[in-house]
Design a protein around this motif. Structure first.
Motif, mmCIF file in Angstrom:
data_model
loop_
_atom_site.group_PDB
_atom_site.id
_atom_site.type_symbol
_atom_site.label_atom_id
_atom_site.label_comp_id
_atom_site.label_asym_id
_atom_site.label_seq_id
_atom_site.Cartn_x
_atom_site.Cartn_y
_atom_site.Cartn_z
ATOM 1 N N TYR A 57 -6.645 2.996 11.177
ATOM 2 C CA TYR A 57 -7.237 3.510 12.413
ATOM 3 C C TYR A 57 -6.836 4.972 12.631
ATOM 4 O O TYR A 57 -5.678 5.344 12.447
ATOM 5 C CB TYR A 57 -6.767 2.690 13.613
ATOM 6 N N TYR A 58 -7.813 5.767 13.057
ATOM 7 C CA TYR A 58 -7.640 7.178 13.388
ATOM 8 C C TYR A 58 -8.330 7.452 14.723
ATOM 9 O O TYR A 58 -9.241 6.709 15.127
ATOM 10 C CB TYR A 58 -8.269 8.071 12.318
ATOM 11 N N MET A 111 0.839 -1.196 0.000
ATOM 12 C CA MET A 111 0.000 0.000 0.000
ATOM 13 C C MET A 111 0.873 1.244 0.000
ATOM 14 O O MET A 111 1.853 1.326 0.734
ATOM 15 C CB MET A 111 -0.893 0.026 1.248
ATOM 16 N N HIS A 112 0.534 2.204 -0.856
ATOM 17 C CA HIS A 112 1.288 3.463 -0.895
ATOM 18 C C HIS A 112 1.081 4.227 0.413
ATOM 19 O O HIS A 112 -0.018 4.318 0.931
ATOM 20 C CB HIS A 112 0.804 4.311 -2.072
ATOM 21 N N ARG A 113 2.154 4.784 0.939
ATOM 22 C CA ARG A 113 2.084 5.576 2.166
ATOM 23 C C ARG A 113 2.682 6.947 1.870
ATOM 24 O O ARG A 113 3.839 7.037 1.471
ATOM 25 C CB ARG A 113 2.868 4.924 3.308
ATOM 26 N N ASP A 114 1.914 8.002 2.061
ATOM 27 C CA ASP A 114 2.475 9.339 1.886
ATOM 28 C C ASP A 114 2.852 9.895 3.254
ATOM 29 O O ASP A 114 2.488 9.363 4.296
ATOM 30 C CB ASP A 114 1.503 10.266 1.148
ATOM 31 N N ALA A 115 3.598 10.996 3.240
ATOM 32 C CA ALA A 115 4.133 11.538 4.491
ATOM 33 C C ALA A 115 3.035 11.954 5.441
ATOM 34 O O ALA A 115 3.188 11.883 6.663
ATOM 35 C CB ALA A 115 5.045 12.721 4.183
ATOM 36 N N SER A 116 1.884 12.396 4.904
ATOM 37 C CA SER A 116 0.803 12.862 5.771
ATOM 38 C C SER A 116 0.170 11.732 6.561
ATOM 39 O O SER A 116 -0.566 11.968 7.517
ATOM 40 C CB SER A 116 -0.272 13.570 4.932
ATOM 41 N N GLU A 117 0.443 10.494 6.152
ATOM 42 C CA GLU A 117 -0.156 9.362 6.843
ATOM 43 C C GLU A 117 0.817 8.659 7.781
ATOM 44 O O GLU A 117 0.577 7.537 8.190
ATOM 45 C CB GLU A 117 -0.718 8.371 5.823
ATOM 46 N N ALA A 118 1.917 9.284 8.100
ATOM 47 C CA ALA A 118 2.779 8.723 9.137
ATOM 48 C C ALA A 118 2.057 8.819 10.472
ATOM 49 O O ALA A 118 1.481 9.860 10.795
ATOM 50 C CB ALA A 118 4.099 9.487 9.190
ATOM 51 N N LEU A 164 -6.250 11.843 13.918
ATOM 52 C CA LEU A 164 -4.845 11.504 13.699
ATOM 53 C C LEU A 164 -4.719 10.019 13.369
ATOM 54 O O LEU A 164 -5.337 9.167 14.017
ATOM 55 C CB LEU A 164 -4.014 11.830 14.938
ATOM 56 N N TYR A 165 -3.914 9.747 12.360
ATOM 57 C CA TYR A 165 -3.670 8.370 11.935
ATOM 58 C C TYR A 165 -2.839 7.645 12.980
ATOM 59 O O TYR A 165 -1.825 8.157 13.462
ATOM 60 C CB TYR A 165 -2.944 8.396 10.593
ATOM 61 N N ALA A 168 -9.073 10.792 3.798
ATOM 62 C CA ALA A 168 -8.993 12.248 3.684
ATOM 63 C C ALA A 168 -10.027 12.917 4.580
ATOM 64 O O ALA A 168 -9.744 13.949 5.210
ATOM 65 C CB ALA A 168 -9.184 12.670 2.233
ATOM 66 N N ALA A 169 -11.221 12.330 4.662
ATOM 67 C CA ALA A 169 -12.271 12.891 5.515
ATOM 68 C C ALA A 169 -11.853 12.849 6.980
ATOM 69 O O ALA A 169 -12.093 13.793 7.738
ATOM 70 C CB ALA A 169 -13.576 12.129 5.309
ATOM 71 N N ALA A 170 -11.230 11.750 7.393
ATOM 72 C CA ALA A 170 -10.772 11.642 8.777
ATOM 73 C C ALA A 170 -9.770 12.745 9.102
ATOM 74 O O ALA A 170 -9.876 13.424 10.132
ATOM 75 C CB ALA A 170 -10.155 10.264 9.020
ATOM 76 N N ARG A 171 -8.787 12.941 8.234
ATOM 77 C CA ARG A 171 -7.785 13.988 8.474
ATOM 78 C C ARG A 171 -8.439 15.367 8.485
ATOM 79 O O ARG A 171 -8.114 16.213 9.321
ATOM 80 C CB ARG A 171 -6.690 13.931 7.404
ATOM 81 N N ARG A 172 -9.351 15.591 7.551
ATOM 82 C CA ARG A 172 -10.030 16.892 7.453
ATOM 83 C C ARG A 172 -10.814 17.209 8.720
ATOM 84 O O ARG A 172 -10.942 18.375 9.115
ATOM 85 C CB ARG A 172 -10.958 16.872 6.245
ATOM 86 N N LEU A 173 -11.353 16.195 9.381
ATOM 87 C CA LEU A 173 -12.150 16.394 10.592
ATOM 88 C C LEU A 173 -11.310 16.355 11.866
ATOM 89 O O LEU A 173 -11.867 16.402 12.965
ATOM 90 C CB LEU A 173 -13.261 15.344 10.653
ATOM 91 N N GLY A 174 -9.993 16.269 11.737
ATOM 92 C CA GLY A 174 -9.128 16.384 12.900
ATOM 93 C C GLY A 174 -8.606 15.095 13.473
ATOM 94 O O GLY A 174 -7.894 15.106 14.487
#
Length: 241
Positions: free
Chosen positions: A197-198, A1-8, A177-178, A169-175
Motif C-alpha cells: 500500500y502507498y 520478501m526482500h525489503r530494501d531501505a527505500s521501502e521502509a 509513500l509506502y 517503483a512507479a508509485a515512488r517515482r510519482l510521489g
C-alpha cells in the motif's frame, strides 16, 4: 520478501485531529479530462476497442501478470473485458490517449469513498507505445490532480502486488509513500497475493505536483526529460501532518 531501505514505511505522525472539511466529496464524473500531452476519455468499447486491441497485439503478455485478468488471445474475450470495465462505476475506467493519437492504455478510479475523502488509481494497463512516456506520467498526474485539487479528496491510494517491482517503483517515482504490506491479502489467478500500500495525502500533493510539472516541462527537442523524476521525488521534504 526482500525489503530494501527505500521501502521502509514513512513515519507519518498519527493523528486524531479534526478534519477541516468533513463533508463527502463529489463522485468523479464520467467525463473527459485534458492535460498537456494526454487526454483521458471514459472507456467505451465502440470508441476505444480497436485502438486498445491493436496495442494489446504488440504488448508483452507478461505486462498482464499482476492484473486480475488477461492477457487475451481472442478479440471477443478482450471486447467482453472492455465492456465490463466500461459499465462499472467503481472501478471507473478511462482510456488514455496521446492528444491527437490512438488510445493505447487504461487506468481507473477505484475504492472510491467520498464520505472519507479517499480514492485510488489502479487497474493501470499501458500499451508498449505508452509505457515509460511523458504522456503516461501526464495522464496519471492528471487523475491525481483532478481527485485532490478539483474534487477535494484528502487521500490518494496506490496498491499493487508486493512482488510487482515495476509498480512499486512507479508509485515512488510519482510521489507515493509506502505504508506497509498486507500479507495473504488476495488470491489472484490462483496464486497468493501480498499487497503493498502507498498513498499521497492532500497536503503532500502541491510539492509532488510541482516536481511532476517541472519534469514534464523540462524536456529536450525530442521530448526526452532532462532529469530523473524518481531522483527529484526521493529528495523532496515530506510535510508534517
Amino acid at each position: 520478501m526482500h525489503r530494501d531501505a527505500s521501502e521502509a514505511p514513512h513515519p507519518r505522525r498519527l493523528s486524531q485531529d479534526p478534519v477541516a472539511d468533513p463533508e463527502a466529496r463529489p463522485w468523479p464524473a464520467r467525463a473527459p479530462l485534458e492535460a498537456r500531452f494526454a487526454r483521458l476519455e471514459p472507456l467505451d468499447l465502440a470508441q476505444h476497442g480497436d485502438d486498445l486491441w491493436a496495442a494489446a497485439q504488440i504488448d508483452d503478455p507478461a505486462r498482464w501478470r499482476y492484473l486480475p485478468y488477461g492477457p487475451y488471445d481472442r478479440r471477443v474475450d478482450f471486447d467482453a473485458h472492455l465492456a465490463r470495465c466500461a459499465q462499472g462505476r467503481d472501478p471507473m475506467f478511462f482510456a488514455i490517449r496521446t492528444k491527437g493519437g490512438p488510445a493505447t492504455g487504461v487506468a481507473s478510479y477505484l475504492e472510491i469513498a467520498p464520505e472519507h475523502g479517499i480514492i485510488e488509481v489502479g487497474h493501470i494497463w499501458l500499451g508498449p507505445g505508452l509505457a515509460r512516456t511523458r504522456t503516461a506520467t501526464d495522464a496519471l498526474a492528471l487523475m491525481f490532480d483532478h481527485a485532490i485539487d478539483t474534487l477535494g479528496y484528502r487521500r490518494m491510494q496506490w496498491k499493487c502486488d508486493a512482488m510487482n517491482a515495476a509498480s512499486r517503483a512507479a508509485a515512488r517515482r510519482l510521489g507515493f509513500l509506502y505504508e506497509g504490506t498486507l500479507f495473504a491479502h488476495r488470491i489472484v489467478k490462483g496464486r497468493n497475493r501480498d499487497t503493498a500500500y502507498y498513498s499521497i495525502l492532500a497536503e503532500e500533493w502541491p510539492a509532488i505536483k510541482a516536481l511532476i510539472d517541472r519534469w514534464l516541462e523540462e524536456a529536450d527537442d525530442d521530448g526526452r526529460p532532462t532529469h530523473a523524476l524518481s531522483t527529484a521525488m526521493a529528495a523532496r521534504p515530506i510535510p508534517e501532518r
